[in-house]
Design a protein around this motif. Structure first.
Motif, PDB file in Angstrom:
ATOM      1  N   SER A  32       0.780  -0.875   0.036  1.00 16.41           N
ATOM      2  CA  SER A  32       0.261  -0.095   0.417  1.00 16.41           C
ATOM      3  C   SER A  32       1.011   1.256   0.232  1.00 16.41           C
ATOM      4  O   SER A  32       0.592   2.179  -0.648  1.00 16.41           O
ATOM      5  N   VAL A  33       1.863   1.356   0.431  1.00 14.14           N
ATOM      6  CA  VAL A  33       2.573   2.436   0.652  1.00 14.14           C
ATOM      7  C   VAL A  33       3.265   2.157  -0.356  1.00 14.14           C
ATOM      8  O   VAL A  33       3.363   3.403  -1.523  1.00 14.14           O
ATOM      9  N   GLN A  36       1.234   4.294  -3.656  1.00 14.55           N
ATOM     10  CA  GLN A  36       0.337   5.256  -3.525  1.00 14.55           C
ATOM     11  C   GLN A  36       0.671   6.056  -4.237  1.00 14.55           C
ATOM     12  O   GLN A  36       1.590   6.177  -5.419  1.00 14.55           O
ATOM     13  N   SER A  37      -0.294   7.572  -4.292  1.00 16.04           N
ATOM     14  CA  SER A  37      -0.584   8.697  -5.370  1.00 16.04           C
ATOM     15  C   SER A  37       1.016   9.645  -5.731  1.00 16.04           C
ATOM     16  O   SER A  37       1.066  10.239  -6.495  1.00 16.04           O
ATOM     17  N   SER A  40       6.265   8.458  -6.382  1.00 14.97           N
ATOM     18  CA  SER A  40       7.332   7.588  -5.698  1.00 14.97           C
ATOM     19  C   SER A  40       9.118   7.533  -5.396  1.00 14.97           C
ATOM     20  O   SER A  40       9.302   7.501  -4.840  1.00 14.97           O
ATOM     21  N   ALA A 102      -2.750   1.701   3.916  1.00 10.34           N
ATOM     22  CA  ALA A 102      -2.733   3.087   3.850  1.00 10.34           C
ATOM     23  C   ALA A 102      -3.795   2.931   2.252  1.00 10.34           C
ATOM     24  O   ALA A 102      -3.508   2.737   1.045  1.00 10.34           O
ATOM     25  N   ARG A 104      -4.906   5.233  -0.688  1.00 15.70           N
ATOM     26  CA  ARG A 104      -4.015   5.036  -2.414  1.00 15.70           C
ATOM     27  C   ARG A 104      -3.144   6.856  -1.923  1.00 15.70           C
ATOM     28  O   ARG A 104      -2.593   6.984  -2.376  1.00 15.70           O
ATOM     29  N   ASP A 105      -4.493   7.407  -1.339  1.00  6.94           N
ATOM     30  CA  ASP A 105      -4.300   9.493  -1.104  1.00  6.94           C
ATOM     31  C   ASP A 105      -3.724   9.661   0.134  1.00  6.94           C
ATOM     32  O   ASP A 105      -3.537  10.814   0.578  1.00  6.94           O
ATOM     33  N   TRP A 106      -3.143   8.228   1.316  1.00  5.86           N
ATOM     34  CA  TRP A 106      -2.632   9.013   2.203  1.00  5.86           C
ATOM     35  C   TRP A 106      -1.957   9.321   2.395  1.00  5.86           C
ATOM     36  O   TRP A 106      -1.665  10.371   3.328  1.00  5.86           O
ATOM     37  N   LEU A 107      -0.393   9.807   1.810  1.00  8.02           N
ATOM     38  CA  LEU A 107       0.814  10.406   1.413  1.00  8.02           C
ATOM     39  C   LEU A 107       0.265  11.894   0.950  1.00  8.02           C
ATOM     40  O   LEU A 107       0.906  12.741   1.976  1.00  8.02           O
ATOM     41  N   ASP A 108      -0.273  12.037  -0.105  1.00 14.75           N
ATOM     42  CA  ASP A 108      -1.016  12.578  -0.780  1.00 14.75           C
ATOM     43  C   ASP A 108      -1.564  13.867   0.459  1.00 14.75           C
ATOM     44  O   ASP A 108      -1.098  15.246   0.978  1.00 14.75           O
TER      45      ASP A 108
END
Length: 303
Positions: A32-33, A36-37, A40, A102, A104-108
């Motif tokens: 999942s990390v 991420q969208s 990378s 997470a 997919r837009d977790w880090l965004d």
């Protein structure tokens, strides 16, 4: 120990994952990390293996050759997070646990939330789906992180947390509470140093803990002990007066938490996935677990 070289430009985000004997779930977490969208090339993943004996570290190295894997003796999750912090290079440090996946837009969303407030430490929604006791864990342990409104907080869980390196400074997890309660003390220390603790529901992970009745009740002992130990270490934490009052105060805490659990169960019933017919059983199990936390809390008072 195996670590990739640290030369070259620093990444924008470092994702720190601590794992112990959780091979299958950590692979799901890392997928999942990786998916991420966010771009990378701006992200590094640091996996700290806390003395696993099930081949976790080798499985991670094989499946995710770009990840930096640090193998170390078992010292507990919080001290392993310190190791991950010190090995990371990103301007933003994000924490996710090995039993989480997470969105997919977790880090965004996390980076956007942090960039909107330079003093922020951001924690997000922790959702629970599937078996009854997994969803019940969501109310009991993460009831504060179920709502749909961004708001200020007094503490945040490191299961889903992000902050800028400049905000972190030299703050680390305290070895005195390395086995339980460390995230409460860690985030409170950051708050006192000037950080703003923010809950952002758009920063979402799904928590997938073991979901039997026995697993649900085992968490009671750990949380009862952590409530007391954290407040012994930091007497200015909320509810520390209950610990200073000794056994009568510690006995009052479960009763207060039962009322809070029930309130959250009703308020977040739909978001947490409970049907009307499940509510009586859910309320009873929440009360039972709070009562079961008292013996561990009482023992901690006298340590």
């Amino acid at each position: 120990m195996s670590e990739h070289p640290t030369s070259g430009p620093s990444p924008d985000v470092s994702v720190v994952v601590v794992v112990r004997n959780d091979r299958d779930r950590v692979l799901d977490c890392l997928r999942s990390v990786e998916d991420q969208s966010i771009r990378s090339r701006d992200v590094e993943t640091v996996v700290v293996d806390d003395g696993s004996t099930d081949g976790t570290a080798d499985a991670v190295r094989a499946a995710f050759p770009a990840a930096r894997v640090i193998s170390k003796p078992n010292e507990g999750a919080d001290l392993s997070r310190n190791r991950g912090i010190d090995a990371s290079r990103g301007r933003v440090i994000a924490f996710i646990d090995s039993d989480c996946v997470a969105r997919r837009d977790w880090l965004d969303n996390l980076v956007r939330s942090l960039d909107s407030d330079p003093s922020a430490v951001v924690g997000g929604r922790v959702v629970h789906r599937g078996p009854f006791y997994r969803r019940l864990t969501g109310i009991a342990d993460f009831g504060e992180y179920q709502g749909s409104v961004r708001r200020g907080m007094r503490s945040l869980p490191t299961r889903n947390l992000g902050l800028g390196r400049s905000i972190l400074g030299d703050v680390r997890f305290d070895p005195a509470v390395a086995t339980a309660g460390g995230d409460t003390v860690f985030t409170e220390t950051l708050r006192r140093n000037g950080a703003t603790l923010i809950y952002d529901p758009e920063v979402e992970v799904e928590h997938r803990p073991a979901a039997s009745f026995a697993d649900f009740m085992r968490r009671a002992e750990r949380y009862g002990e952590s409530f007391v130990r954290a407040r012994q270490l930091d007497p200015d934490l909320r509810y520390a007066a209950l610990v200073r009052a000794g056994i009568p105060g510690v006995a009052a805490a479960p009763a207060a938490r039962i009322a809070l659990d029930w309130t959250r169960l009703v308020r977040h019933r739909r978001d947490a996935g409970f049907s009307i017919v499940e509510l009586p059983a859910a309320a009873a199990m929440l009360a039972l677990r709070r009562a079961a936390s008292f013996p561990a809390a009482a023992r901690a008072v006298f340590r």
